[in-house]
Design an enzyme around this catalytic site. Sequence first.
Site, PDB file in Angstrom:
ATOM      1  N   HIS A  58      53.714  22.477  45.903  1.00  0.00           N
ATOM      2  CA  HIS A  58      52.603  23.418  46.125  1.00  0.00           C
ATOM      3  C   HIS A  58      52.299  23.527  47.620  1.00  0.00           C
ATOM      4  O   HIS A  58      52.214  24.631  48.174  1.00  0.00           O
ATOM      5  CB  HIS A  58      51.363  22.934  45.363  1.00  0.00           C
ATOM      6  CG  HIS A  58      50.146  23.769  45.585  1.00  0.00           C
ATOM      7  ND1 HIS A  58      49.662  24.669  44.644  1.00  0.00           N
ATOM      8  CD2 HIS A  58      49.291  23.882  46.653  1.00  0.00           C
ATOM      9  CE1 HIS A  58      48.585  25.270  45.121  1.00  0.00           C
ATOM     10  NE2 HIS A  58      48.337  24.803  46.344  1.00  0.00           N
ATOM     11  N   GLU A  59      52.150  22.370  48.256  1.00  0.00           N
ATOM     12  CA  GLU A  59      51.840  22.371  49.682  1.00  0.00           C
ATOM     13  C   GLU A  59      53.014  22.893  50.511  1.00  0.00           C
ATOM     14  O   GLU A  59      52.820  23.588  51.513  1.00  0.00           O
ATOM     15  CB  GLU A  59      51.455  20.965  50.140  1.00  0.00           C
ATOM     16  CG  GLU A  59      50.213  20.392  49.464  1.00  0.00           C
ATOM     17  CD  GLU A  59      48.964  21.232  49.705  1.00  0.00           C
ATOM     18  OE1 GLU A  59      48.927  22.003  50.692  1.00  0.00           O
ATOM     19  OE2 GLU A  59      48.019  21.128  48.898  1.00  0.00           O
ATOM     20  N   HIS A  62      53.021  26.708  50.699  1.00  0.00           N
ATOM     21  CA  HIS A  62      52.152  27.210  51.768  1.00  0.00           C
ATOM     22  C   HIS A  62      52.835  27.072  53.135  1.00  0.00           C
ATOM     23  O   HIS A  62      52.848  28.004  53.946  1.00  0.00           O
ATOM     24  CB  HIS A  62      50.839  26.423  51.805  1.00  0.00           C
ATOM     25  CG  HIS A  62      49.961  26.639  50.613  1.00  0.00           C
ATOM     26  ND1 HIS A  62      49.722  27.872  50.064  1.00  0.00           N
ATOM     27  CD2 HIS A  62      49.226  25.758  49.878  1.00  0.00           C
ATOM     28  CE1 HIS A  62      48.895  27.751  49.043  1.00  0.00           C
ATOM     29  NE2 HIS A  62      48.587  26.473  48.907  1.00  0.00           N
TER      30      HIS A  62
END
Length: 203
Positions: A58-59, A62
């Site tokens: 998820h990170e 980004h």
Amino acid sequence: MIKIKFSKIELRDLAKAWLIISIAFAIVLSREARYDFILILKNFILSAVTVGVGFLLHEMGHKIVAQRYGCFAEFRADNFMLLVAVLTSFLGVVFAAPGAVMIAGHVGKERNGKISLAGPATNLVLAILFIGLAFIFTEGFMARIISFGVLVNVWLGLFNLIPVWLLDGKKILKWNKLVYFITLGIGIFLFVIRYYLPLAPLF
């Protein structure tokens, strides 16, 4: 092609957050294990592969999109919130906000929306991959990992799509309402169909 860069501090923070979040969820899953250290170890592995990977990718979603736009983007762990995650795990829940990707550079509404979308979209893709594996691995520890992988990634995707505060959903909705509601619809669909899939019990 832009090379994705990691600093030593970032790699340290990613490893620390991954480890502590995995421990926190393993504590929750092991609340009935007592002194069954084999089961506790299995729950740690399960958490690392599902929650840990879901959080990490998820990170990274980004970060990758932000760096492709030429921005500075590095993950930083939040030590206080990591402590909160472990403490709350003893109560049977995990308040997980282990940190965030710090971004600096020229980021307008569209770029910010796309950077934000990359996180929950990654979790929903992971959920779909785990669902596919559920039809291959139907028994044993692997089936339990897959079941938890579906649950965790659908939850991470939907939670981050809530359009409030600093969550991704607010930035996506501000950028493009159609993209937001399509992504939300996919998340809700995955949340509903998981009840009709041949998923192994979590406990």
